[in-house]
Motif scaffolding. Structure first.
Motif, PDB file in Angstrom:
ATOM      1  N   ALA A  17       0.825  -1.222   0.000  1.00 42.70           N
ATOM      2  CA  ALA A  17       0.000   0.000   0.000  1.00 42.70           C
ATOM      3  C   ALA A  17       0.853   1.263   0.000  1.00 42.70           C
ATOM      4  O   ALA A  17       0.360   2.333  -0.348  1.00 42.70           O
ATOM      5  N   MET A  20       1.315   1.333  -3.894  1.00 43.06           N
ATOM      6  CA  MET A  20       0.148   1.204  -4.767  1.00 43.06           C
ATOM      7  C   MET A  20      -1.081   1.856  -4.153  1.00 43.06           C
ATOM      8  O   MET A  20      -1.277   1.817  -2.946  1.00 43.06           O
ATOM      9  N   SER A  21      -1.887   2.428  -5.023  1.00 45.50           N
ATOM     10  CA  SER A  21      -3.151   2.993  -4.538  1.00 45.50           C
ATOM     11  C   SER A  21      -4.293   2.014  -4.820  1.00 45.50           C
ATOM     12  O   SER A  21      -5.273   1.959  -4.084  1.00 45.50           O
ATOM     13  N   LEU A  23      -5.151  -1.424  -4.610  1.00 43.92           N
ATOM     14  CA  LEU A  23      -4.803  -2.770  -4.131  1.00 43.92           C
ATOM     15  C   LEU A  23      -5.908  -3.790  -4.419  1.00 43.92           C
ATOM     16  O   LEU A  23      -5.652  -4.979  -4.504  1.00 43.92           O
ATOM     17  N   LYS A  24      -7.110  -3.265  -4.554  1.00 45.49           N
ATOM     18  CA  LYS A  24      -8.239  -4.191  -4.699  1.00 45.49           C
ATOM     19  C   LYS A  24      -8.182  -4.952  -6.014  1.00 45.49           C
ATOM     20  O   LYS A  24      -8.716  -6.050  -6.121  1.00 45.49           O
TER      21      LYS A  24
END
Lengths: 183, 208
Positions: A17, A20-21, A23-24
């Motif tokens: 996280a 990265m923004s 993650l889903k």
């Protein structure tokens, strides 16, 4: 090879996280009904399709060298260290980016930090000590690091000032060839 | 010949000695051990048991070894890394996270936490930036004030200098005036003569 525990999953995702923004999208189901999962083998965390992970259960732990994409290594103190092999995944949903000029690509790939003179452009509103992915001007991901200054502070910096501390770069594929995948 | 060959092996020699009815054979070979060890087979263990004092052994068996927990001794201060310490009272074994729901809950939790952290970082950075800008503006203002003051004093100095130079000029003027006056005084007689010449009315005649 086994699935990650609650704590391990937290540490891994927490580290991801930073860079990265989105993650889903990592665990989103694929079109063919398959999905990606995290697996642990010899303290290395792998990001792999569930179908492949299931196939890999037929191979003993010692015999299994690698599967899927190696994200990094869980240290003995319970922390997670990202490897350069995770770069393609980080680059997909990078939160902050730094593009470096051609004259700065080589020093970066040889393991040095990014100085202001080498920066072509950077994403706005980037705070201090935040993970960022380093790209060449042709949008090719070269590595990742941690910002040394916020964007506003970096503007005032002199050309030799460090803007980004290197964490991993593509040069490691050659430099750390022996220890990158095993050992 | 056969027994001489098998003597090398201890067990075979034992068996051979036990099986053989002739004790001379062993003596001939020069090996005394099997014959000596073989005879008091049953006696030796009994002797040992009787010979050694049983009191010590019995006591050792009776003395109970207490563990640290039972004694309630405080634990030594040891350095344990944060990640290594495991919470007490939990069941042994690992709980794996493999289903999508639990993963997504962890993910959303972490994302929210990270967003908060980044936001706070940005806010802090902005605040710091504002403070820095304010300080910079203040410093600029101070600098300007200082410059203005300096200019003022410079102007004052210049004016003073001008005044002083002006006063010198006045003195010169005075001197010049004085000179003119003197000249005028000197030339005054002549001028008077001139005037006398010109003014015939004011003629002076001496009485005879």
């Amino acid at each position: 090879m086994r699935a990650l525990t609650d704590e391990e999953m937290k540490t891994v995702l927490d580290k991801l996280a930073n860079y990265m923004s989105d993650l889903k999208s990592l665990i989103a189901p694929l079109d063919d009904g398959d999905r990606y999962v995290f697996r642990l083998n010899h303290s290395r965390v792998y990001y792999v399709k569930l179908s492949i992970a299931n196939l890999a259960t037929s191979i003993s732990r010692d015999a299994l060298l690698s599967l899927g994409t190696c994200l990094g290594k869980l240290t003995k103190t319970g922390k997670f260290r990202l490897h350069i092999t995770a770069l393609p995944i980080l680059a997909q949903g990078a939160r902050h980016k730094i593009w470096i000029k051609e004259n700065g690509a080589q020093p970066f790939l040889y393991g040095s930090n990014v100085v202001k003179a080498h920066v072509g452009r950077w994403s706005e509103d980037c705070p201090e000590h935040q993970g960022c992915v380093v790209y060449s001007m042709a949008d090719i991901p070269l590595g990742f690091g941690v910002t040394a200054r916020s964007t506003t502070e970096a503007r005032r910096l002199d050309p030799t000032g460090v803007v980004c501390f290197r964490q991993a770069d593509c040069g490691e594929y050659l430099r750390d060839e022996d220890t990158l995948f095993a050992g | 010949m056969a027994p001489t060959r098998t003597i090398k092996n201890k067990h075979s020699s034992k068996s051979s000695s036990s099986s053989s009815s002739n004790p001379k054979r062993s003596s001939k070979d020069g090996i005394k051990k099997p014959s000596s060890s073989h005879k008091p087979k049953a006696k030796i263990p009994s002797k040992e048991q009787k010979g050694k004092p049983n009191f010590g052994q019995d006591k050792k068996k009776k003395s109970r070894v207490y563990t640290e927990k039972e004694l309630g001794i405080p634990e030594l201060n040891m350095i344990t890394p944060v990640g290594v310490t495991k919470p007490k009272g939990k069941k042994k074994g690992k709980i794996f996270v493999d289903d999508k729901e639990s993963m997504s809950t962890i993910l959303s939790l972490i994302l929210a936490e990270k967003e908060g952290q980044i936001e706070s970082k940005l806010l802090k950075a902005r605040q710091m930036e504002e403070i820095r800008e304010a300080r910079k503006a203040e410093a600029d203002k101070k600098e300007q004030d200082r410059k203005a003051k300096l200019d003022e004093t410079k102007e004052l100095m210049r004016k003073k200098r001008k005044k002083t130079t002006g006063s010198n000029n006045n003195k010169k003027d005075d001197e010049e005036e004085d000179k003119i006056v003197k000249d005028a005084v000197v030339a005054g007689t002549k001028a008077g003569k001139k005037t006398a010449k010109g003014n015939k009315k004011k003629s002076v005649s001496f009485a005879e």
